[in-house]
Scaffold this motif. Sequence first.
Motif, PDB file in Angstrom:
ATOM      1  N   ASP A  77     -49.437  42.626 -11.842  1.00 51.43           N
ATOM      2  CA  ASP A  77     -48.730  43.803 -12.333  1.00 51.43           C
ATOM      3  C   ASP A  77     -48.980  43.940 -13.835  1.00 51.43           C
ATOM      4  N   ILE A  78     -48.992  45.172 -14.338  1.00 46.65           N
ATOM      5  CA  ILE A  78     -49.200  45.380 -15.772  1.00 46.65           C
ATOM      6  C   ILE A  78     -47.892  45.251 -16.552  1.00 46.65           C
ATOM      7  N   LEU A  79     -46.866  45.989 -16.124  1.00 45.60           N
ATOM      8  CA  LEU A  79     -45.613  46.009 -16.883  1.00 45.60           C
ATOM      9  C   LEU A  79     -44.670  44.905 -16.410  1.00 45.60           C
ATOM     10  N   MET A  80     -44.631  43.814 -17.170  1.00 44.92           N
ATOM     11  CA  MET A  80     -43.751  42.688 -16.851  1.00 44.92           C
ATOM     12  C   MET A  80     -43.097  42.205 -18.138  1.00 44.92           C
ATOM     13  N   PRO A  81     -41.912  41.628 -18.028  1.00 46.50           N
ATOM     14  CA  PRO A  81     -41.258  41.078 -19.231  1.00 46.50           C
ATOM     15  C   PRO A  81     -41.990  39.821 -19.723  1.00 46.50           C
ATOM     16  N   ASP A 134     -60.548  45.417 -10.970  1.00 46.55           N
ATOM     17  CA  ASP A 134     -60.151  46.650 -10.300  1.00 46.55           C
ATOM     18  C   ASP A 134     -58.709  46.979 -10.659  1.00 46.55           C
ATOM     19  N   TYR A 135     -58.224  48.078 -10.091  1.00 45.34           N
ATOM     20  CA  TYR A 135     -56.929  48.636 -10.444  1.00 45.34           C
ATOM     21  C   TYR A 135     -56.360  49.268  -9.185  1.00 45.34           C
ATOM     22  N   LEU A 136     -55.153  48.907  -8.825  1.00 43.90           N
ATOM     23  CA  LEU A 136     -54.499  49.461  -7.644  1.00 43.90           C
ATOM     24  C   LEU A 136     -53.190  50.104  -8.084  1.00 43.90           C
ATOM     25  N   THR A 137     -52.969  51.337  -7.649  1.00 51.02           N
ATOM     26  CA  THR A 137     -51.755  52.045  -8.030  1.00 51.02           C
ATOM     27  C   THR A 137     -50.641  51.753  -7.020  1.00 51.02           C
ATOM     28  N   LYS A 138     -49.446  51.460  -7.551  1.00 51.79           N
ATOM     29  CA  LYS A 138     -48.284  51.219  -6.683  1.00 51.79           C
ATOM     30  C   LYS A 138     -47.578  52.540  -6.420  1.00 51.79           C
ATOM     31  N   ILE A 155     -57.097  41.854 -10.061  1.00 49.85           N
ATOM     32  CA  ILE A 155     -56.879  43.273  -9.781  1.00 49.85           C
ATOM     33  C   ILE A 155     -55.523  43.654 -10.359  1.00 49.85           C
ATOM     34  N   MET A 156     -55.520  44.617 -11.269  1.00 51.22           N
ATOM     35  CA  MET A 156     -54.288  45.037 -11.915  1.00 51.22           C
ATOM     36  C   MET A 156     -53.492  45.951 -10.982  1.00 51.22           C
ATOM     37  N   LEU A 157     -52.165  45.826 -11.040  1.00 53.39           N
ATOM     38  CA  LEU A 157     -51.266  46.683 -10.267  1.00 53.39           C
ATOM     39  C   LEU A 157     -50.428  47.495 -11.247  1.00 53.39           C
ATOM     40  N   SER A 158     -50.319  48.797 -11.004  1.00 53.10           N
ATOM     41  CA  SER A 158     -49.486  49.607 -11.882  1.00 53.10           C
ATOM     42  C   SER A 158     -48.945  50.819 -11.154  1.00 53.10           C
ATOM     43  N   SER A 159     -47.776  51.263 -11.591  1.00 56.33           N
ATOM     44  CA  SER A 159     -47.208  52.479 -11.022  1.00 56.33           C
ATOM     45  C   SER A 159     -47.816  53.708 -11.694  1.00 56.33           C
ATOM     46  N   LYS A 160     -48.558  53.494 -12.795  1.00 58.02           N
ATOM     47  CA  LYS A 160     -49.229  54.595 -13.489  1.00 58.02           C
ATOM     48  C   LYS A 160     -50.705  54.591 -13.116  1.00 58.02           C
ATOM     49  N   ASP A 161     -51.247  55.771 -12.848  1.00 57.37           N
ATOM     50  CA  ASP A 161     -52.661  55.861 -12.500  1.00 57.37           C
ATOM     51  C   ASP A 161     -53.436  56.453 -13.675  1.00 57.37           C
ATOM     52  N   GLY A 162     -53.342  55.786 -14.817  1.00 63.16           N
ATOM     53  CA  GLY A 162     -53.940  56.337 -16.027  1.00 63.16           C
ATOM     54  C   GLY A 162     -55.287  55.752 -16.380  1.00 63.16           C
ATOM     55  N   ASP A 190     -54.979  52.851 -18.876  1.00 63.73           N
ATOM     56  CA  ASP A 190     -54.597  51.572 -18.267  1.00 63.73           C
ATOM     57  C   ASP A 190     -55.789  50.908 -17.576  1.00 63.73           C
ATOM     58  N   LYS A 191     -56.585  51.720 -16.887  1.00 64.32           N
ATOM     59  CA  LYS A 191     -57.762  51.175 -16.197  1.00 64.32           C
ATOM     60  C   LYS A 191     -58.756  50.603 -17.207  1.00 64.32           C
ATOM     61  N   ALA A 192     -58.984  51.362 -18.285  1.00 66.95           N
ATOM     62  CA  ALA A 192     -59.931  50.912 -19.315  1.00 66.95           C
ATOM     63  C   ALA A 192     -59.427  49.642 -19.991  1.00 66.95           C
ATOM     64  N   ARG A 193     -58.138  49.614 -20.297  1.00 70.58           N
ATOM     65  CA  ARG A 193     -57.579  48.441 -20.961  1.00 70.58           C
ATOM     66  C   ARG A 193     -57.647  47.219 -20.029  1.00 70.58           C
ATOM     67  N   GLY A 194     -57.422  47.442 -18.737  1.00 70.59           N
ATOM     68  CA  GLY A 194     -57.539  46.360 -17.760  1.00 70.59           C
ATOM     69  C   GLY A 194     -58.947  45.783 -17.727  1.00 70.59           C
ATOM     70  N   ARG A 195     -59.942  46.668 -17.767  1.00 69.70           N
ATOM     71  CA  ARG A 195     -61.340  46.207 -17.774  1.00 69.70           C
ATOM     72  C   ARG A 195     -61.646  45.416 -19.051  1.00 69.70           C
ATOM     73  N   MET A 196     -61.060  45.858 -20.165  1.00 74.74           N
ATOM     74  CA  MET A 196     -61.302  45.166 -21.434  1.00 74.74           C
ATOM     75  C   MET A 196     -60.818  43.718 -21.408  1.00 74.74           C
ATOM     76  N   VAL A 197     -59.753  43.437 -20.673  1.00 76.09           N
ATOM     77  CA  VAL A 197     -59.258  42.058 -20.609  1.00 76.09           C
ATOM     78  C   VAL A 197     -59.845  41.298 -19.416  1.00 76.09           C
ATOM     79  N   GLY A 198     -60.756  41.946 -18.668  1.00 76.74           N
ATOM     80  CA  GLY A 198     -61.486  41.228 -17.630  1.00 76.74           C
ATOM     81  C   GLY A 198     -61.093  41.521 -16.195  1.00 76.74           C
ATOM     82  N   SER A 199     -60.234  42.517 -15.964  1.00 79.47           N
ATOM     83  CA  SER A 199     -59.869  42.791 -14.568  1.00 79.47           C
ATOM     84  C   SER A 199     -61.017  43.495 -13.849  1.00 79.47           C
TER      85      SER A 199
END
Length: 129
Positions: free
Chosen positions: A61-65, A109-113, A88-95, A98-107
């Motif tokens: 998940d992307i948004l976690m405390p 893929d990206y799956l929308t919740k 694979i990043m999980l997020s409720s936002k399909d932006g 977010d996808k680009a930032r996920g790739r920058m840290v090595g993810s």
Amino acid sequence: MNEQVSGAGPTRILVIDDSNTIRRSAEIFLKQGGHEVALAEDGFDALAKLGDFHPDLVFCDILMPRLDGYQTCAIIKRNPQFSGVPVIMLSSKDGLFDKARGRMVGSQDYLTKPFTKDQLLQAVLQHRP
């Protein structure tokens, strides 16, 4: 050299999400798909479980405390023992951001919740080693 490709054994999957509902539904879907599943409720919990569980694939998940998904993914990718594990990043936002930032840290893929069982299992098929 890698006999796992033909589906010789279950894929070991770590699901990291602060939502109990998301963790549980992912666990049910993945176990129905014949996979081994470990659950973590945040990045620190996940990092503690990595060494014991040795996942083949991570859903994060992307948004976690405390430690967000980007930080968690970056730490996993910096560890030589786990740098090859697809995340694979999980997020409720399909932006796009977010996808680009996920790739920058090595993810990978990206799956929308919320995701469906089919979407989750398809992502495993696409990215398992």
